[in-house]
Design an enzyme around this catalytic site. Structure first.
Site, PDB file in Angstrom:
ATOM      1  N   CYS A 155       0.811  -1.221   0.000  1.00 24.10           N
ATOM      2  CA  CYS A 155       0.000   0.000   0.000  1.00 24.10           C
ATOM      3  C   CYS A 155       0.845   1.273   0.000  1.00 24.10           C
ATOM      4  CB  CYS A 155      -0.968  -0.002   1.176  1.00 24.10           C
ATOM      5  SG  CYS A 155      -0.221  -0.338   2.784  1.00 24.10           S
ATOM      6  N   ASP A 412      -7.374   5.718  -1.296  1.00 23.85           N
ATOM      7  CA  ASP A 412      -7.058   4.475  -0.596  1.00 23.85           C
ATOM      8  C   ASP A 412      -6.586   3.407  -1.582  1.00 23.85           C
ATOM      9  OD1 ASP A 412      -6.894   2.334   1.111  1.00 23.85           O
ATOM     10  OD2 ASP A 412      -8.868   2.617   2.001  1.00 23.85           O
ATOM     11  N   HIS A 414      -6.107   0.283  -0.818  1.00 22.05           N
ATOM     12  CA  HIS A 414      -6.511  -1.039  -0.333  1.00 22.05           C
ATOM     13  C   HIS A 414      -7.746  -1.553  -1.071  1.00 22.05           C
ATOM     14  CE1 HIS A 414      -4.168   0.778   2.965  1.00 22.05           C
ATOM     15  NE2 HIS A 414      -3.748  -0.457   3.160  1.00 22.05           N
TER      16      HIS A 414
END
Length: 525
Positions: A155, A412, A414
């Site tokens: 990430c 994000d 993820h």
């Protein structure tokens, strides 16, 4: 898996008796879900399991599982206040009526740059035009490993890629550029994902069984409104830059700034595929990747990383200078067509110089982020030459691009998506843009982060350093600035005396024979 996730998330149908408090466990070996009531759902049951249709369906199911596992898609919608301005990488937006002047004044007071107003739709289009890099799977094995996915560990590298992509957008397209198809993207919130995505999954299964093509996304292929010859040529040129820029971040060994190149650069810094990367480590990896890029389109830009929260102006000015004769970045590469001629005016740089991406690893507090730094973070994100902040929560990285009130707006990584072959001329761009912004209270931000700026020329840097020096002046509450600007070069202060060339370049490499206590990327003395 969360206990309130029903079977229909995976299959589109209620195939087992769901009980509150139960669990679902995915098995890669059997391609099934073990349900809380003891039953087992075999999600892939086709006579010809070796067929292409079965493999495609398997990939979709695994992607759905990863999205639940990494808890991105099942979160609620992000809400924004209509009473406060929203800042996104130097631009200010408000969601009230156009004739409300109170928010206009608030935007202009909060920003050190020119006030740029816009409505909710303009904000959505601006946000969705930023390049979004997320977890991917089923790409070629990463250097030094057999891993074909970065789910669960990559990430921070993805956040770094997003910040680097924003710098390249400023370099080639300018801050005012937006993608024409940005507003056609489908939202990725909980309601949409559990209903629409599940229906698409079932539709894909039915299409595979019938031997027909799956459903296409309506609106994504819509043609823009009619343009004049000059406007059409300019739009085509910008779209070429956009597509080429995205291709540099593809998940293949040949991609100039892709995950494979970043992992390979990290090997010399003691990091391997599967390790967790901190924001300071990623700053040096990005610098190395940009400097080693072989595409001529990247020859006009380089990167600089500060030393011990200090930016040495002499070193940045030197970086702005023309590359040394014989530098590798002037050689051709196997990849997208180089960006040489017909460069937009926004991408122009002095003929004898290069643009510089300035990366500054900092720590905004001790164990937790000091709330006194939030006004500083607001000021930074209000600047158009700021390319964002990479950081996040502990062990969960994200890319901060703006704020509203006391909350940070971020992208994000993820979210697990399938591999896209960017070597084709018409590869899909939709998965590289995020339609759904997310917010996080500043108090939850991890103190370890890296701040990025884009400087087009030496004159730009002089203005940037002067403006930031004012922002960095400590207030009565703040005893120390987050970072400082110093005249001269790092070597003038003899900071690297006694270090090997490798450690001079990378001060965060630790001697494995020594035992030290660390927090994030910083050594506690």
């Amino acid at each position: 898996m969360t206990r309130d996730t029903p079977c229909e998330v995976y299959t589109g149908k209620q195939l087992c008796g769901w009980e509150e408090g139960g669990t679902h466990i995915w098995s890669r070996e059997t391609q099934s879900v073990q349900c809380g009531n003891g039953s087992q759902l075999f999600l892939v049951q086709m006579e010809n399991k070796g067929s292409d249709e079965a493999e495609k369906l398997k990939t979709k199911l695994l992607s759905a599982w990863n999205n639940v596992k990494y808890s991105w898609a099942l979160k609620s919608k992000t809400s924004f206040s209509r009473n406060s301005p929203v800042f996104l990488l130097g631009k200010c937006y408000h969601f009230k009526a156009e004739d409300d002047d109170s928010l206009t004044d608030a935007c202009c007071e909060a920003s050190n740059d020119d006030c740029v107003m816009g409505n909710a739709e303009a904000f959505r289009k601006d946000f969705a035009s930023r390049v979004w890099l997320t977890y991917r799977e089923e790409f070629p094995p990463l250097p030094g490993s057999t891993l074909t996915s970065d789910c669960g560990w990559g990430c921070m590298l993805r956040a770094g890629q997003m910040m680097l992509a924003q710098a390249l957008i400023l370099h080639y397209l300018g801050r005012d550029w937006t993608w024409s198809a940005a507003l056609n993207l489908q939202p990725l919130d909980a309601e949409t994902w559990t209903s629409t995505a599940a229906k698409r999954l079932v539709a894909s299964l039915e299409a595979s069984l019938q031997g027909s093509q799956g459903p296409s996304d309506p609106g994504l292929n819509q043609m823009p409104q009619a343009l004049g010859p000059a406007e059409e040529a300019d739009a085509h040129l910008k779209e070429m830059y956009h597509r080429t820029l995205v291709s540099w971040f593809g998940d293949s060994p040949s991609a100039q700034l892709g995950l494979h190149r970043l992992v390979r650069s990290g090997l010399s810094m003691g990091k391997q595929a599967g390790d967790w990367y901190g924001p300071a480590v990623v700053a040096h990896i990005l610098k190395k990747a940009v400097e080693e890029a072989m595409d001529p389109g990247l020859a006009g830009i380089t990167a600089y990383v500060s030393q011990d929260c200090t930016v040495y102006s002499g070193d940045v000015v030197d970086s702005h200078g023309a590359p040394a004769a014989g530098q590798p970045s002037a050689e051709p590469a196997d990849g997208p067509a180089p960006l040489q001629s017909d460069r937009p005016a926004s991408a122009s740089t002095p003929p004898d110089g290069r643009a510089v991406i300035i990366l500054i690893p900092v720590r905004l507090g001790g164990e937790k982020t000091n709330p006194e730094y939030f006004d500083f973070a607001k000021s930074i994100l209000s600047l158009e030459y700021c390319i964002g902040i990479i950081g996040g929560k502990p062990k969960q990285a994200c890319y901060f691009v703006g704020f509203q009130d006391d909350s940070l707006i971020y992208m994000d990584p993820h979210y697990c998506q399938s591999f896209v072959d960017v070597s084709t001329s018409d590869f899909p761009l939709q998965s590289y843009h995020c339609p759904s912004p997310k917010k996080m209270p500043f108090s939850k931000m991890d103190p370890s982060c890296t701040i990025g700026f884009y400087s087009r020329s030496v004159q730009d840097y002089e203005r940037i350093s002067q403006e930031l020096s004012k922002v960095l002046q400590p207030s009565a509450k703040e005893k120390y600035p987050a970072f400082t600007f110093v005249q001269g070069r790092g070597r003038d202060y003899d900071l690297s005396a006694g270090l090997t060339p490798e450690k001079r370049e990378w001060p965060f490499i630790r001697d494995p024979s020594r035992t030290v206590t660390t927090a994030g990327d910083f050594v506690l003395l």
